[in-house]
Enzyme design. Sequence first.
Site, PDB file in Angstrom:
ATOM      1  N   GLY A  44       0.646  -1.113  -0.073  1.00  0.00           N
ATOM      2  CA  GLY A  44      -0.012   0.044   0.086  1.00  0.00           C
ATOM      3  C   GLY A  44       0.739   1.350  -0.117  1.00  0.00           C
ATOM      4  O   GLY A  44       2.226   1.266  -0.629  1.00  0.00           O
ATOM      5  N   HIS A 439      25.611   6.032  28.761  1.00  0.00           N
ATOM      6  CA  HIS A 439      26.359   6.989  28.462  1.00  0.00           C
ATOM      7  C   HIS A 439      27.737   6.780  27.555  1.00  0.00           C
ATOM      8  O   HIS A 439      28.386   5.980  27.861  1.00  0.00           O
ATOM      9  CB  HIS A 439      26.673   7.572  29.734  1.00  0.00           C
ATOM     10  CG  HIS A 439      27.772   9.026  29.469  1.00  0.00           C
ATOM     11  ND1 HIS A 439      27.134  10.276  29.465  1.00  0.00           N
ATOM     12  CD2 HIS A 439      29.113   9.232  29.521  1.00  0.00           C
ATOM     13  CE1 HIS A 439      28.244  11.176  29.362  1.00  0.00           C
ATOM     14  NE2 HIS A 439      29.455  10.356  29.374  1.00  0.00           N
TER      15      HIS A 439
END
Length: 462
Positions: A44, A439
């Site tokens: 689609g 981190h």
Amino acid sequence: MANDASTVFDLVILGGGSGGYAAALRGAQLGLDVALIEKDKVGGTCLHKGCIPTKALLHAGEIADQARESEQFGVKATFEGIDVAAVHKYKDDVISGLYKGLQGLIASRKVTYIEGEGRLSSPTSVDVNGQRVQGRHVLLATGSVPKSLPGLEIDGDRIISSDHALKLDRVPKSAIVLGGGVIGVEFASAWKSFGTDVTIVEGLKHLVPVEDENSSKLLERAFRKRGIKFNLGTFFEKAEYTQDGVKVTLADGKEFEAEVLLVAIGRGPVSQGLGYEEAGVAMDRGYVLVDEYMRTNVPTISAVGDLVPTLQLAHVGFAEGMLVAERIAGLKTVPVDYDGVPRVTYCHPEVASVGITEAKAKEIYGADKVVALKYNLAGNGKSKILKTTGEIKLVQVKDGAVVGVHMVGDRMGEQVGEAQLIYNWEALPAEVAQLVHAHPTQNEAMGEAHLALAGKPLHSHD
């Protein structure tokens, strides 16, 4: 017409886009006998004319920007221009690979795939290719097409839709983008990266107007820095051809000229002439009306995706399609919480959100019961390395859960997964603050924002 199947299908699906094929795959997985009817290509709008090709163009634009800006990272590179044919090949190769994979999935699940233009012929049948396909249940999933305005004719040359923009054989020197929603800002962003002089015309007060106002303002600031022009708060009046382009006039008399006009005012449902009303399906402005379980007013008919008035997002179609398949298979189902669906606009910088805006929260809970916190990406090491700016904004019910996460910055779409969990699991700021975020990552900014909201900021001011 004669039924082309030896038995009646459990589920006949009209439309092979995100919602339709998701229902087919899940239904077949659950043991349903499924027929999937599609007139074009399975996948689609999203796969062929929407999500995937636009993101490929945006990534190509990102590479162009990186080439132009490489020296600020100590890398010497030369930007020599855009090879449009090569960009299209890259885009089409991505689509082709995914399309083949999807075809393989459908075949492996033993879904009966019928290529042809179908039409609902009764509450339990669809006519296609001169045959009648019978089903115990029918799912309507015929999707959407680009919309225009009365008197504004899309010619595919100077006045174009997003479908045409994805196949342009050139980079336009200048473009007016009519509409500052998701489609408009994504194309404006990609074209600017390719070297187009872009102006967005949006009748409402802000770009991406359904987002939190803070996100809209951050995007507007970023677009100004990039040289993307925009005119807000005045509606379109008319468009006229000039000698070599288009002139757009607004309601206040202001005029803009460019080589092309992209009409990006949204998408409308494909439902005309498909037999829906004749079968007694309740409609509103072309949309099929459904309840929270995607059931229409006709017991044997459901509808999903862009055809129904819910969020026009491929992942919403997936969720709705799977919900229908599971309901028909007899499983216990949970309605989609549309506020809990992640939303991402893939322009540069990206805009991502889950939950409700600060304004909506105040409307629901009262202004004195809502707390909002903004964490600036300037305090995030990885964002500094990437040279991106923006914010993560949290909206919390006072002493309660986080009900909105709103982000602006490069790669913020990749942070929306954790934001989705925070909203949908009704997390308290202190609970998220306990989690240790890696981190240096941009994901760490999510943790830092919740640390601050929990009253123990680390890399941010009190």
